[in-house]
Design an enzyme around this catalytic site. Structure first.
Site, mmCIF file in Angstrom:
data_model
loop_
_atom_site.group_PDB
_atom_site.id
_atom_site.type_symbol
_atom_site.label_atom_id
_atom_site.label_comp_id
_atom_site.label_asym_id
_atom_site.label_seq_id
_atom_site.Cartn_x
_atom_site.Cartn_y
_atom_site.Cartn_z
ATOM 1 N N SER A 1 -11.992 4.024 7.163
ATOM 2 C CA SER A 1 -12.277 4.036 8.609
ATOM 3 C C SER A 1 -13.094 5.260 8.971
ATOM 4 C CB SER A 1 -10.973 4.063 9.410
ATOM 5 O OG SER A 1 -10.278 2.863 9.243
ATOM 6 N N ALA B 1 -7.631 0.756 7.755
ATOM 7 C CA ALA B 1 -6.442 0.689 8.620
ATOM 8 C C ALA B 1 -6.775 1.158 10.035
ATOM 9 C CB ALA B 1 -5.313 1.532 8.040
ATOM 10 N N HIS C 1 -7.366 9.546 5.033
ATOM 11 C CA HIS C 1 -6.777 8.544 5.924
ATOM 12 C C HIS C 1 -6.889 9.005 7.379
ATOM 13 C CE1 HIS C 1 -4.359 7.684 2.130
ATOM 14 N NE2 HIS C 1 -4.938 6.537 2.390
ATOM 15 N N ASP D 1 0.841 -1.197 0.000
ATOM 16 C CA ASP D 1 0.000 0.000 0.000
ATOM 17 C C ASP D 1 0.884 1.258 0.000
ATOM 18 O OD1 ASP D 1 -2.418 1.411 0.286
ATOM 19 O OD2 ASP D 1 -2.334 1.332 2.485
ATOM 20 N N HIS E 1 -9.865 4.614 -0.500
ATOM 21 C CA HIS E 1 -8.936 4.726 0.642
ATOM 22 C C HIS E 1 -9.652 5.464 1.766
ATOM 23 C CE1 HIS E 1 -4.846 3.569 -0.969
ATOM 24 N NE2 HIS E 1 -5.644 3.408 -2.007
HETATM 25 P P1 13P Z 1 -7.952 4.443 7.100
HETATM 26 O O1 13P Z 1 -6.812 4.472 8.070
HETATM 27 O O2 13P Z 1 -8.721 5.717 7.115
HETATM 28 O O3 13P Z 1 -8.809 3.251 7.260
HETATM 29 O O4 13P Z 1 -7.310 4.368 5.634
HETATM 30 C C1 13P Z 1 -6.773 3.184 5.199
HETATM 31 C C2 13P Z 1 -6.196 3.313 3.852
HETATM 32 O O5 13P Z 1 -6.739 3.946 2.987
HETATM 33 C C3 13P Z 1 -4.936 2.600 3.587
HETATM 34 O O6 13P Z 1 -4.397 2.954 2.357
#
Ligand code: 13P
Length: 286
Positions: A211, A232, A180, A82, A208
């Site tokens: 969360s 993530a 993110h 990633d 992306h």
């Molecule tokens: P989050 O941490 O907002 O879930 O984002 C994850 C992501 O996009 C990893 O590339």
């Protein structure tokens, strides 16, 4: 089974208006949480690492654990890199068996981004590894990358089309209102933009920053064409909470206790996300 291609997962998911959940892992317990949840729900999953995770855990350990998990659990698992800005790191990932990679040139200007992505596509596709690219700029914090809200830029549909044609990538990360990390307020996703991009490009789209996005918005994003959902922070938070909670008992010092609690907490979230993406039972189709 052996690790599978992400592209094969994404293509089939998008044909059925599902999305493959992609979880950022950090260590043995987070990998176990993802594969145990996926096995119990019979779902394919993408396990992904950032450059920071490889620095922390080591590519040799991570790749060996994920490959072993695919054999033991016998479900379709793709191993994905990633947000990688480096051509050389990607070569190393491929050497260690990654089945897809994201080359992140979003900080570069358009022509430089295209040149970098093209060079990765040429090298990776020659050995059957798929490449995710990004156009537009997704805001927030990931690893040691920070894109300030003011610098985030939504993906322009026509530019997305040209970018896919110019680079030959297999999947496209787009900026449509997510970021993110956790959100201060409720994120406002630009659904017409997802639809417009999806109509113009013929590769699967990647969301992306999932969360903290309300379930209804994630479902709607999938309906409008998102085929991979990256998660993530929503795994990190319950993990940290479970560890803090367990260690509030000062007599506990056994890593198997606090890391075991963390694994269970992460697993519960992974199950929720698999259901949200609509991939429960989907493993049987591969
Ligand atoms: P989050 O941490 O907002 O879930 O984002 C994850 C992501 O996009 C990893 O590339």
């Amino acid at each position: 089974m052996a690790l599978v291609s992400s592209y094969q997962l994404l293509k089939k998911a998008s044909q059925q208006k599902k999305a493959i959940p992609a979880f950022n892992i950090h260590n043995l317990e987070t990998i176990q949480a993802v594969v145990e949840a996926a096995k119990e729900l019979n779902s394919p999953v993408i396990i992904q690492t950032t450059p920071g995770t490889l620095k922390h855990a080591g590519i040799e350990y991570v790749s060996a654990i994920v490959k072993e998990a695919a054999i033991q659990y016998n479900i379709p698992i793709a191993l994905h890199m990633d947000h990688c800005p480096s051509f050389d790191t990607i070569v190393n990932c491929i050497k260690y068996g990654y089945t897809s990679v994201m080359i992140d040139g979003a900080h570069l200007d358009y022509d430089e981004n295209v040149e970098l992505v093209k060079s990765v596509v040429k090298m990776a596709q020659a050995v059957g590894v798929q490449v995710e690219g990004e156009i537009g700029k997704i805001g927030g914090v990931e690893d040691d990358m920070y894109v300030h809200e003011a610098d985030a830029a939504f993906t322009i549909p026509e530019e997305a089309k040209t970018f896919v044609e110019d680079t030959g990538i297999d999947s496209l990360a787009v900026a449509i209102g997510t970021a993110h990390g956790m959100y201060k307020g409720e994120p406002q996703l630009d659904f017409p933009r997802i639809e417009a991009i999806n109509e113009l490009v013929d590769v699967p789209l990647v969301l992306h920053g999932a969360s903290g996005v309300p379930d209804e918005s994630v479902k709607k994003a999938i309906h409008h064409g998102m085929a991979k959902i990256n998660i993530a922070t929503e795994l990190k938070n319950p993990m940290a909470e479970a560890i803090k909670d367990t260690l509030s008992d000062p007599s506990i010092n056994d890593p198997r206790k606090y890391m075991g609690a963390a694994r269970e907490a992460v697993k519960a979230v992974v199950k929720d996300k698999i259901r949200l993406c609509g991939t429960e039972g989907f493993a049987s189709e591969f």
